[in-house]
Design an enzyme around this catalytic site. Structure first.
Site, PDB file in Angstrom:
ATOM      1  N   TYR A  18       4.509   7.958  -6.275  1.00  0.00           N
ATOM      2  CA  TYR A  18       3.861   8.220  -4.991  1.00  0.00           C
ATOM      3  C   TYR A  18       3.234   9.616  -4.999  1.00  0.00           C
ATOM      4  O   TYR A  18       3.625  10.476  -5.791  1.00  0.00           O
ATOM      5  CB  TYR A  18       4.908   8.097  -3.872  1.00  0.00           C
ATOM      6  CG  TYR A  18       4.313   7.853  -2.507  1.00  0.00           C
ATOM      7  CD1 TYR A  18       3.507   6.762  -2.264  1.00  0.00           C
ATOM      8  CD2 TYR A  18       4.562   8.738  -1.460  1.00  0.00           C
ATOM      9  CE1 TYR A  18       2.955   6.547  -1.012  1.00  0.00           C
ATOM     10  CE2 TYR A  18       4.018   8.533  -0.201  1.00  0.00           C
ATOM     11  CZ  TYR A  18       3.216   7.425   0.009  1.00  0.00           C
ATOM     12  OH  TYR A  18       2.671   7.218   1.246  1.00  0.00           O
ATOM     13  N   TYR A 209      -5.814   1.332   2.176  1.00  0.00           N
ATOM     14  CA  TYR A 209      -4.624   2.116   2.520  1.00  0.00           C
ATOM     15  C   TYR A 209      -3.410   1.714   1.697  1.00  0.00           C
ATOM     16  O   TYR A 209      -2.366   2.362   1.766  1.00  0.00           O
ATOM     17  CB  TYR A 209      -4.309   1.997   4.028  1.00  0.00           C
ATOM     18  CG  TYR A 209      -3.828   0.625   4.445  1.00  0.00           C
ATOM     19  CD1 TYR A 209      -4.718  -0.407   4.700  1.00  0.00           C
ATOM     20  CD2 TYR A 209      -2.464   0.353   4.556  1.00  0.00           C
ATOM     21  CE1 TYR A 209      -4.271  -1.668   5.062  1.00  0.00           C
ATOM     22  CE2 TYR A 209      -2.008  -0.898   4.920  1.00  0.00           C
ATOM     23  CZ  TYR A 209      -2.919  -1.901   5.173  1.00  0.00           C
ATOM     24  OH  TYR A 209      -2.459  -3.154   5.518  1.00  0.00           O
TER      25      TYR A 209
HETATM   26  N1  LIG Z   1      -1.999   4.792   3.479  1.00  0.00           N
HETATM   27  C1  LIG Z   1      -1.067   4.891   4.425  1.00  0.00           C
HETATM   28  O1  LIG Z   1      -1.010   5.825   5.214  1.00  0.00           O
HETATM   29  C2  LIG Z   1      -0.062   3.791   4.523  1.00  0.00           C
HETATM   30  C3  LIG Z   1       0.772   3.686   5.634  1.00  0.00           C
HETATM   31  C4  LIG Z   1       1.659   2.609   5.711  1.00  0.00           C
HETATM   32  C5  LIG Z   1       1.720   1.702   4.658  1.00  0.00           C
HETATM   33  N2  LIG Z   1       0.917   1.891   3.587  1.00  0.00           N
HETATM   34  C6  LIG Z   1       0.918   0.958   2.456  1.00  0.00           C
HETATM   35  O2  LIG Z   1       0.617  -0.305   2.964  1.00  0.00           O
HETATM   36  C7  LIG Z   1       1.235  -1.279   2.169  1.00  0.00           C
HETATM   37  C8  LIG Z   1       2.040  -2.195   3.063  1.00  0.00           C
HETATM   38  O3  LIG Z   1       3.115  -1.486   3.644  1.00  0.00           O
HETATM   39  P1  LIG Z   1       4.109  -2.243   4.631  1.00  0.00           P
HETATM   40  O4  LIG Z   1       5.239  -1.373   4.969  1.00  0.00           O
HETATM   41  O5  LIG Z   1       3.290  -2.807   5.724  1.00  0.00           O
HETATM   42  O6  LIG Z   1       4.573  -3.409   3.630  1.00  0.00           O
HETATM   43  P2  LIG Z   1       5.545  -4.626   3.788  1.00  0.00           P
HETATM   44  O7  LIG Z   1       5.822  -4.893   5.223  1.00  0.00           O
HETATM   45  O8  LIG Z   1       6.691  -4.421   2.856  1.00  0.00           O
HETATM   46  O9  LIG Z   1       4.649  -5.826   3.225  1.00  0.00           O
HETATM   47  C9  LIG Z   1       4.200  -5.849   1.900  1.00  0.00           C
HETATM   48  C10 LIG Z   1       2.972  -6.728   1.865  1.00  0.00           C
HETATM   49  O10 LIG Z   1       2.364  -6.686   0.594  1.00  0.00           O
HETATM   50  C11 LIG Z   1       2.059  -8.013   0.179  1.00  0.00           C
HETATM   51  N3  LIG Z   1       2.053  -8.045  -1.270  1.00  0.00           N
HETATM   52  C12 LIG Z   1       3.030  -7.678  -2.111  1.00  0.00           C
HETATM   53  N4  LIG Z   1       2.642  -7.809  -3.387  1.00  0.00           N
HETATM   54  C13 LIG Z   1       1.366  -8.289  -3.352  1.00  0.00           C
HETATM   55  C14 LIG Z   1       0.409  -8.653  -4.347  1.00  0.00           C
HETATM   56  N5  LIG Z   1       0.680  -8.530  -5.645  1.00  0.00           N
HETATM   57  N6  LIG Z   1      -0.791  -9.118  -3.937  1.00  0.00           N
HETATM   58  C15 LIG Z   1      -1.076  -9.245  -2.622  1.00  0.00           C
HETATM   59  N7  LIG Z   1      -0.207  -8.917  -1.633  1.00  0.00           N
HETATM   60  C16 LIG Z   1       0.996  -8.448  -1.997  1.00  0.00           C
HETATM   61  C17 LIG Z   1       3.160  -8.848   0.805  1.00  0.00           C
HETATM   62  O11 LIG Z   1       2.733 -10.162   0.899  1.00  0.00           O
HETATM   63  P3  LIG Z   1       3.619 -11.447   0.432  1.00  0.00           P
HETATM   64  O12 LIG Z   1       4.352 -11.891   1.662  1.00  0.00           O
HETATM   65  O13 LIG Z   1       2.553 -12.390   0.002  1.00  0.00           O
HETATM   66  O14 LIG Z   1       4.535 -11.012  -0.668  1.00  0.00           O
HETATM   67  C18 LIG Z   1       3.259  -8.178   2.180  1.00  0.00           C
HETATM   68  O15 LIG Z   1       2.231  -8.643   3.017  1.00  0.00           O
HETATM   69  C19 LIG Z   1       2.056  -0.533   1.122  1.00  0.00           C
HETATM   70  O16 LIG Z   1       1.275  -0.398  -0.035  1.00  0.00           O
HETATM   71  C20 LIG Z   1       2.253   0.809   1.758  1.00  0.00           C
HETATM   72  O17 LIG Z   1       2.490   1.833   0.830  1.00  0.00           O
HETATM   73  C21 LIG Z   1       0.032   2.894   3.508  1.00  0.00           C
END
Ligand SMILES: NC(=O)c1ccc[n+]([C@@H]2O[C@H](COP(=O)([O-])OP(=O)(O)OC[C@H]3O[C@@H](n4cnc5c(N)ncnc54)[C@H](OP(=O)(O)O)[C@@H]3O)[C@@H](O)[C@H]2O)c1
Length: 299
Positions: A18, A209
Site C-alpha cells: 500500500y 480508486y
Molecule cells: N482510493 C480510495 O480512497 C479508496 C477508498 C476506499 C476503498 N478503496 C479501494 O476500493 C476497493 C474496494 O474497497 P471496499 O472496501 O469497498 O471492498 P470490499 O467491500 O471488500 O469489496 C471488494 C470488491 O472487489 C471485488 N473484487 C475482488 N476481486 C476482484 C477481481 N479480481 N475482479 C473484479 N472484482 C473483484 C469484489 O467482488 P466479488 O464479490 O465479485 O468478489 C467486491 O466487489 C479496494 O481496492 C480498496 O482499496 C479505495
C-alpha cells in the site's frame, strides 16, 4: 474500540503493497468506531461516552483500547448505529467525494461503476440515489447472481449487469432508457475499466480508486481521441491530508453522511460480525472472492 472492519487496503498494508505503511511493530486496521473512556486535562472537544471515528488513516483500529490525541479523532453524533459508524470514515466518504468532485451531476444523470457490490459500491448506489442520479452497476458473474442482483436492487441500484454483459450489443437497449454516464467509477482495472470507458459520454470522466483485478487500465484510443474522456484517480487519504487546514469540509461531509443515515438513505454495507478473538477467520474470509460481506471485528 467497539468495532472495526477489514478492508482491502488493510490487507494491502500488511502485505506491504500500500502507499501508506506504518512503522513496525504496528496495529492493523484503518477504520472503526470507538468510545471515549477517559480524556486528559487539556482535551476540549471530547468527553467520556462520546463515539469517535479516525480522522485519518493509519491509526490501527483492530484493538480493544488505544490512546490517541484528540486531533486524530472525529466525534460522531450519538444516534448513528454501530455498524454504520464503524464503516463510515473510508468507503461512504470515498463514494461521496467521487460523486461530487469530478463531474457536475444532477437528477437524471447516470453513473457507471464496477465492483458495485463492494463497500464503496454500495455507498455509491445509495448516495447517488439520494442525489437523484441513476446507477449502472457492474458485478462479476457468480452461481447465485440473482440473489446479489436482488440485494443491490433493493438498495436502490437502477441497473445491475455482469462484466460479460458490458461487452454485449444489448447495452444499446439499456441506453434507450438511461443517458450514457458522464462518470465511471473504476475499482477493478483491466478489461472492466476499458469497457466502462467505451460507454462514457463525450468528455466524461473515469475515476480509478481501486485495482482489485491487479490489471492496468487500458484506454481505447478512440475514447481518448473522439470522445476526449478524462482519466483521473482518487485517494481518500490524500483528500483528507489536503483538508488539513480546512477541517470544516471534512466535518461537513461527515454530517451530510450522518443525515443520510438518519433519513434511512445510507446503511452499512452487508456485514458479518466476528469477535476480535476470531480475527484469523475474519481475515481469511475478507480475502475470498464472491464473499459479498464486509467482515467486521467486534470488540
Ligand atoms: N482510493 C480510495 O480512497 C479508496 C477508498 C476506499 C476503498 N478503496 C479501494 O476500493 C476497493 C474496494 O474497497 P471496499 O472496501 O469497498 O471492498 P470490499 O467491500 O471488500 O469489496 C471488494 C470488491 O472487489 C471485488 N473484487 C475482488 N476481486 C476482484 C477481481 N479480481 N475482479 C473484479 N472484482 C473483484 C469484489 O467482488 P466479488 O464479490 O465479485 O468478489 C467486491 O466487489 C479496494 O481496492 C480498496 O482499496 C479505495
Amino acid at each position: 474500540m467497539l468495532a472495526a472492519p477489514i478492508n482491502p487496503s488493510d490487507i494491502n498494508m500488511i502485505q506491504g503493497t500500500y502507499a501508506l505503511l506504518s512503522d513496525l511493530p504496528a496495529v492493523g486496521g484503518n477504520e472503526g468506531v470507538g468510545e471515549v473512556i477517559e480524556v486528559g486535562n487539556h482535551v476540549t472537544s471530547l468527553k467520556p461516552g462520546d463515539w469517535v471515528i479516525p480522522g485519518d488513516a493509519g491509526l490501527g483500529t483492530w484493538r480493544t483500547d488505544a490512546v490517541f490525541t484528540e486531533e486524530k479523532l472525529m466525534k460522531l453524533p450519538g444516534d448513528i448505529p454501530l455498524l454504520c459508524a464503524a464503516t463510515l470514515s473510508v468507503n461512504p466518504c470515498t463514494a461521496y467525494r467521487m460523486l461530487s468532485d469530478f463531474e457536475t451531476l444532477g437528477p437524471g444523470d447516470s453513473v457507471i461503476q464496477n465492483a458495485a457490490n463492494s463497500g464503496v459500491g454500495q455507498a455509491v448506489i445509495q448516495i447517488a440515489g439520494a442525489m437523484g442520479i441513476k446507477t449502472i452497476n457492474v458485478i462479476r458473474d457468480r452461481p447465485d447472481l440473482q440473489k446479489l442482483v436482488d440485494r443491490l436492487t433493493a438498495l436502490g441500484a437502477d441497473y445491475v449487469i455482469t462484466e460479460e454483459m458490458l461487452r454485449k450489443p444489448e447495452m444499446k437497449e439499456l441506453f434507450k432508457k438511461v443517458p450514457k454516464p458522464r462518470l465511471a467509477l473504476n475499482c477493478v482495472g483491466g478489461k472492466s475499466a476499458t469497457e466502462m470507458l467505451r460507454l462514457l459520454q463525450h468528455k466524461g470522466t473515469m475515476v480509478t480508486y481501486g485495482g482489485m483485478a491487479k490489471q492496468p487500465v487500458t484506454a481505447p484510443v478512440s475514447a481518448l481521441i473522439f470522445k476526449d474522456v478524462k482519466l483521473r484517480g482518487f485517494w481518500m487519504t490524500q483528500w483528507k491530508k489536503d483538508q488539513a487546514h480546512n477541517k470544516d469540509r471534512l466535518t461537513g461531509m461527515i454530517q451530510t453522511l450522518c443525515d443520510l443515515i438518519r433519513k434511512g438513505q445510507l446503511s452499512a454495507p452487508t456485514c458479518t460480525e466476528i469477535p476480535l478473538k476470531d480475527y484469523l477467520i475474519a481475515i481469511e474470509a475478507s480475502m475470498k472472492p464472491f464473499i459479498s460481506a464486509k467482515q467486521i471485528l467486534v470488540m
